[in-house]
Design a protein around this motif. Structure first.
Motif, PDB file in Angstrom:
ATOM      1  N   SER A   1      -2.460  -2.498   2.736  1.00  0.00           N
ATOM      2  CA  SER A   1      -1.864  -1.399   3.481  1.00  0.00           C
ATOM      3  C   SER A   1      -1.640  -1.813   4.932  1.00  0.00           C
ATOM      4  O   SER A   1      -2.511  -2.434   5.545  1.00  0.00           O
ATOM      5  CB  SER A   1      -2.781  -0.177   3.435  1.00  0.00           C
ATOM      6  N   PRO A   2      -0.481  -1.453   5.516  1.00  0.00           N
ATOM      7  CA  PRO A   2      -0.243  -1.786   6.928  1.00  0.00           C
ATOM      8  C   PRO A   2      -0.996  -0.882   7.891  1.00  0.00           C
ATOM      9  O   PRO A   2      -1.004  -1.146   9.093  1.00  0.00           O
ATOM     10  CB  PRO A   2       1.263  -1.587   7.068  1.00  0.00           C
ATOM     11  N   MET A   3      -1.635   0.179   7.380  1.00  0.00           N
ATOM     12  CA  MET A   3      -2.327   1.142   8.234  1.00  0.00           C
ATOM     13  C   MET A   3      -3.817   1.244   7.961  1.00  0.00           C
ATOM     14  O   MET A   3      -4.606   1.446   8.873  1.00  0.00           O
ATOM     15  CB  MET A   3      -1.683   2.531   8.071  1.00  0.00           C
ATOM     16  N   ASP A   4      -4.217   1.127   6.719  1.00  0.00           N
ATOM     17  CA  ASP A   4      -5.616   1.266   6.313  1.00  0.00           C
ATOM     18  C   ASP A   4      -6.177  -0.122   6.038  1.00  0.00           C
ATOM     19  O   ASP A   4      -5.815  -0.766   5.042  1.00  0.00           O
ATOM     20  CB  ASP A   4      -5.693   2.145   5.063  1.00  0.00           C
ATOM     21  N   ALA A   5      -7.061  -0.597   6.911  1.00  0.00           N
ATOM     22  CA  ALA A   5      -7.526  -1.986   6.850  1.00  0.00           C
ATOM     23  C   ALA A   5      -8.314  -2.330   5.595  1.00  0.00           C
ATOM     24  O   ALA A   5      -8.481  -3.505   5.277  1.00  0.00           O
ATOM     25  CB  ALA A   5      -8.365  -2.314   8.084  1.00  0.00           C
TER      26      ALA A   5
ATOM     27  N   ASP B   1       4.954   2.939   7.156  1.00  0.00           N
ATOM     28  CA  ASP B   1       3.965   3.883   7.688  1.00  0.00           C
ATOM     29  C   ASP B   1       2.729   3.984   6.798  1.00  0.00           C
ATOM     30  O   ASP B   1       1.802   4.752   7.092  1.00  0.00           O
ATOM     31  CB  ASP B   1       4.590   5.267   7.889  1.00  0.00           C
ATOM     32  N   GLY B   2       2.695   3.256   5.703  1.00  0.00           N
ATOM     33  CA  GLY B   2       1.539   3.246   4.820  1.00  0.00           C
ATOM     34  C   GLY B   2       1.376   4.471   3.947  1.00  0.00           C
ATOM     35  O   GLY B   2       0.401   4.586   3.212  1.00  0.00           O
ATOM     36  N   GLN B   3       2.347   5.380   3.975  1.00  0.00           N
ATOM     37  CA  GLN B   3       2.222   6.629   3.224  1.00  0.00           C
ATOM     38  C   GLN B   3       2.585   6.482   1.748  1.00  0.00           C
ATOM     39  O   GLN B   3       2.103   7.224   0.903  1.00  0.00           O
ATOM     40  CB  GLN B   3       3.107   7.707   3.854  1.00  0.00           C
ATOM     41  N   LEU B   4       3.469   5.530   1.450  1.00  0.00           N
ATOM     42  CA  LEU B   4       3.938   5.352   0.080  1.00  0.00           C
ATOM     43  C   LEU B   4       3.712   3.920  -0.387  1.00  0.00           C
ATOM     44  O   LEU B   4       3.690   2.980   0.414  1.00  0.00           O
ATOM     45  CB  LEU B   4       5.431   5.679  -0.028  1.00  0.00           C
ATOM     46  N   LEU B   5       3.550   3.772  -1.696  1.00  0.00           N
ATOM     47  CA  LEU B   5       3.438   2.463  -2.321  1.00  0.00           C
ATOM     48  C   LEU B   5       4.448   2.396  -3.453  1.00  0.00           C
ATOM     49  O   LEU B   5       4.557   3.318  -4.260  1.00  0.00           O
ATOM     50  CB  LEU B   5       2.029   2.240  -2.875  1.00  0.00           C
ATOM     51  N   ALA B   6       5.199   1.307  -3.522  1.00  0.00           N
ATOM     52  CA  ALA B   6       6.124   1.085  -4.625  1.00  0.00           C
ATOM     53  C   ALA B   6       5.582  -0.019  -5.520  1.00  0.00           C
ATOM     54  O   ALA B   6       5.151  -1.067  -5.034  1.00  0.00           O
ATOM     55  CB  ALA B   6       7.500   0.698  -4.097  1.00  0.00           C
ATOM     56  N   SER B   7       5.607   0.234  -6.822  1.00  0.00           N
ATOM     57  CA  SER B   7       5.188  -0.774  -7.790  1.00  0.00           C
ATOM     58  C   SER B   7       6.341  -1.039  -8.751  1.00  0.00           C
ATOM     59  O   SER B   7       6.966  -0.106  -9.253  1.00  0.00           O
ATOM     60  CB  SER B   7       3.950  -0.311  -8.569  1.00  0.00           C
TER      61      SER B   7
ATOM     62  N   HIS C   1      12.579  -0.076   4.031  1.00  0.00           N
ATOM     63  CA  HIS C   1      13.285  -0.025   5.313  1.00  0.00           C
ATOM     64  C   HIS C   1      12.232   0.005   6.426  1.00  0.00           C
ATOM     65  O   HIS C   1      11.188   0.655   6.286  1.00  0.00           O
ATOM     66  CB  HIS C   1      14.176   1.219   5.382  1.00  0.00           C
ATOM     67  N   PRO C   2      12.473  -0.699   7.534  1.00  0.00           N
ATOM     68  CA  PRO C   2      11.459  -0.762   8.594  1.00  0.00           C
ATOM     69  C   PRO C   2      11.123   0.570   9.257  1.00  0.00           C
ATOM     70  O   PRO C   2      10.058   0.708   9.855  1.00  0.00           O
ATOM     71  CB  PRO C   2      12.068  -1.737   9.609  1.00  0.00           C
ATOM     72  N   ARG C   3      12.033   1.569   9.134  1.00  0.00           N
ATOM     73  CA  ARG C   3      11.764   2.826   9.827  1.00  0.00           C
ATOM     74  C   ARG C   3      11.985   4.059   8.954  1.00  0.00           C
ATOM     75  O   ARG C   3      12.222   5.155   9.479  1.00  0.00           O
ATOM     76  CB  ARG C   3      12.642   2.940  11.084  1.00  0.00           C
ATOM     77  N   GLY C   4      11.915   3.918   7.662  1.00  0.00           N
ATOM     78  CA  GLY C   4      12.127   5.087   6.821  1.00  0.00           C
ATOM     79  C   GLY C   4      11.693   4.844   5.396  1.00  0.00           C
ATOM     80  O   GLY C   4      11.273   3.745   5.029  1.00  0.00           O
ATOM     81  N   HIS C   5      11.795   5.881   4.582  1.00  0.00           N
ATOM     82  CA  HIS C   5      11.376   5.801   3.189  1.00  0.00           C
ATOM     83  C   HIS C   5      12.535   5.431   2.265  1.00  0.00           C
ATOM     84  O   HIS C   5      12.801   6.090   1.268  1.00  0.00           O
ATOM     85  CB  HIS C   5      10.733   7.122   2.764  1.00  0.00           C
ATOM     86  N   LEU C   6      13.249   4.375   2.645  1.00  0.00           N
ATOM     87  CA  LEU C   6      14.270   3.795   1.782  1.00  0.00           C
ATOM     88  C   LEU C   6      13.662   2.550   1.147  1.00  0.00           C
ATOM     89  O   LEU C   6      13.106   1.705   1.849  1.00  0.00           O
ATOM     90  CB  LEU C   6      15.523   3.412   2.566  1.00  0.00           C
ATOM     91  N   VAL C   7      13.791   2.445  -0.165  1.00  0.00           N
ATOM     92  CA  VAL C   7      13.200   1.305  -0.868  1.00  0.00           C
ATOM     93  C   VAL C   7      14.313   0.492  -1.523  1.00  0.00           C
ATOM     94  O   VAL C   7      15.254   1.036  -2.100  1.00  0.00           O
ATOM     95  CB  VAL C   7      12.136   1.768  -1.899  1.00  0.00           C
ATOM     96  N   LEU C   8      14.201  -0.821  -1.395  1.00  0.00           N
ATOM     97  CA  LEU C   8      15.204  -1.757  -1.875  1.00  0.00           C
ATOM     98  C   LEU C   8      14.564  -2.666  -2.914  1.00  0.00           C
ATOM     99  O   LEU C   8      13.430  -3.122  -2.723  1.00  0.00           O
ATOM    100  CB  LEU C   8      15.714  -2.580  -0.691  1.00  0.00           C
ATOM    101  N   ALA C   9      15.272  -2.945  -3.998  1.00  0.00           N
ATOM    102  CA  ALA C   9      14.711  -3.803  -5.047  1.00  0.00           C
ATOM    103  C   ALA C   9      15.791  -4.658  -5.685  1.00  0.00           C
ATOM    104  O   ALA C   9      16.926  -4.204  -5.891  1.00  0.00           O
ATOM    105  CB  ALA C   9      14.019  -2.961  -6.117  1.00  0.00           C
ATOM    106  N   GLY C  10      15.424  -5.910  -5.996  1.00  0.00           N
ATOM    107  CA  GLY C  10      16.323  -6.823  -6.684  1.00  0.00           C
ATOM    108  C   GLY C  10      15.889  -7.000  -8.124  1.00  0.00           C
ATOM    109  O   GLY C  10      14.698  -6.939  -8.442  1.00  0.00           O
TER     110      GLY C  10
END
Length: 400
Positions: free
Chosen positions: A75-79, A120-126, A160-169
């Motif tokens: 997580s980028p927020m929770d160590a 922001d550490g609020q969401l996780l994509a798997s 996305h660096p500043r929002g809840h947009l997720v990109l996947a290949g």
């Protein structure tokens, strides 16, 4: 041999000349080998002994998986919060130092091969090899959305660096972008002629870059979904791209290929700035040095030729070549420091000083190839996952 065998010799010696009978001596060896795994002392020449003699440098081991592990994300927020996924079709959220807590990311029907926390550490994509992406709400530990679309396995996921947009290949040659708050597909990027093996948003969020097994890099407008540049041909890679990194100022893309070359591309113009050709086998990982630490014009590349190379991009020259015992599978810079860590096929995690090229720490105990590395939010811990079905945590606080 030392240990148990001499004890058998003494017992046989009491029976007189029976000790000298060659048939009896041959029969002793299977008994000695059966005793070896239960012996208190390590036996010289034993494979088990070699493993036992190797120090366990980990401060925490996560063993919730029952198959090979492929991906890890801190997580980028929770160590203390870590996510792992693997070939048992399972993902887990767990905490460093809390061995009694884990939350399973249920519902994937195939190997979980990529994980990513939102900025922001609020969401996780798997993402899994079945082509499904799941979005998890971290505060509530609930599944938020299941995102369908790609026809084949997910290769990578980025936010996305500043929002809840997720990109996947995907392996089906497409790239997808969703609004993760609404579960809605915003764009599909089509044009690659092979599996889309790497990709990301630029740090300024304005452009998407993707690399493919078709040996091209494509640069896209994320709003319109239109292709801005296609980078390929004789002046670029001759085989498929395997990995990519983007500079912090969003101007350069660093790409690695199966052909052992590393490309530096100007994202704005789509032109190849330089080709770095000091590797002799497939490039598996690349990364720009943090702009606030070592020079922002430095980069690192790792390959199956057992090398980590630190590059001075301004002069397109290697600064240091750091040799490994086996292929280098992954790398990560440690915060804004001049240190970086590598994961290797030999199961070792090594920490390097990019300024000197010296290996400052070697972490042992994994019994299989390292597949992925991640650094905790406070930069105190390095987490590695391996084909040995475990995740291990190594302390690196002294390097900060």
């Amino acid at each position: 041999m030392k240990g148990p065998p001499p004890q058998h010799v003494e017992e046989d010696d009491e029976d007189g000349e029976l000790f000298l009978d060659e048939a009896d001596i041959v029969e002793e060896f299977p008994v000695d080998e059966e005793d070896l795994p239960d012996a208190d002392d390590d036996e010289a020449g034993s494979d088990d002994a070699d493993i036992d003699e190797e120090p366990d440098d980990s401060v925490h081991i996560f063993t919730g998986h029952t198959g090979e592990l492929y991906t890890v994300a801190c997580s980028p927020m929770d160590a203390s919060l870590v996510a792992t996924g693997g070939g048992d079709d399972k993902g887990f959220l767990w905490r460093i130092g809390h061995g009694d807590w884990a939350f399973e990311l249920q519902g994937h029907g195939d190997s979980i091969c990529c994980l990513a926390f939102s900025t922001d550490g609020q969401l996780l994509a798997s993402g899994c090899l079945g082509g499904l992406i799941k979005i998890w709400d971290i505060p509530s530990q609930n599944l938020k959305f299941s995102l369908d679309g790609p026809g084949e396995g997910i290769e990578w996921i980025r936010w996305h660096p500043r929002g809840h947009l997720v990109l996947a290949g995907s392996e089906d040659s497409t790239v997808w972008m969703w609004n993760a708050d609404k579960g809605a597909c915003l764009n599909t990027f089509s044009g690659h002629g092979g599996s889309v093996t790497c990709g990301d948003f630029t740090p300024d969020g304005k452009v998407v870059c993707t690399g493919s097994d078709d040996a091209t890099l494509r640069i896209w407008d994320p709003k319109s979904g239109k292709n801005i540049h296609v980078v390929g041909g004789h002046a670029y890679h001759t085989k498929g791209l395997t990995c990519m990194a983007i500079s912090s100022d969003s101007t350069l893309a660093l790409t690695g290929s199966k052909d052992g070359s590393v490309g530096v591309v100007n994202i704005t113009s789509g032109r190849v700035v330089s080709m770095l050709n000091s590797h002799s086998d497939s490039i598996e990982c690349v990364g720009f040095a943090p702009s606030s630490g070592a020079s922002s014009l430095w980069a690192a590349t790792g390959g199956m030729d057992q090398k980590l190379i630190i590059w001075d991009l301004q002069h397109s020259m290697p600064r240091s070549t750091c040799k490994h015992e086996d292929g280098v599978t992954c790398l990560t810079w440690i915060g804004a420091s001049s240190y970086l860590a590598t994961g290797c096929v030999d199961g070792k995690v090594r920490v390097w000083d990019s300024r000197s090229g010296d290996c400052v720490r070697t972490f042992s105990r994994h019994a299989g190839a390292i597949q992925s590395l991640s650094v905790s939010a406070n930069h105190d811990f390095l987490v590695s996952v391996s084909l040995d079905e475990t995740a291990r945590v190594f302390e690196i606080a002294e390097l900060r």
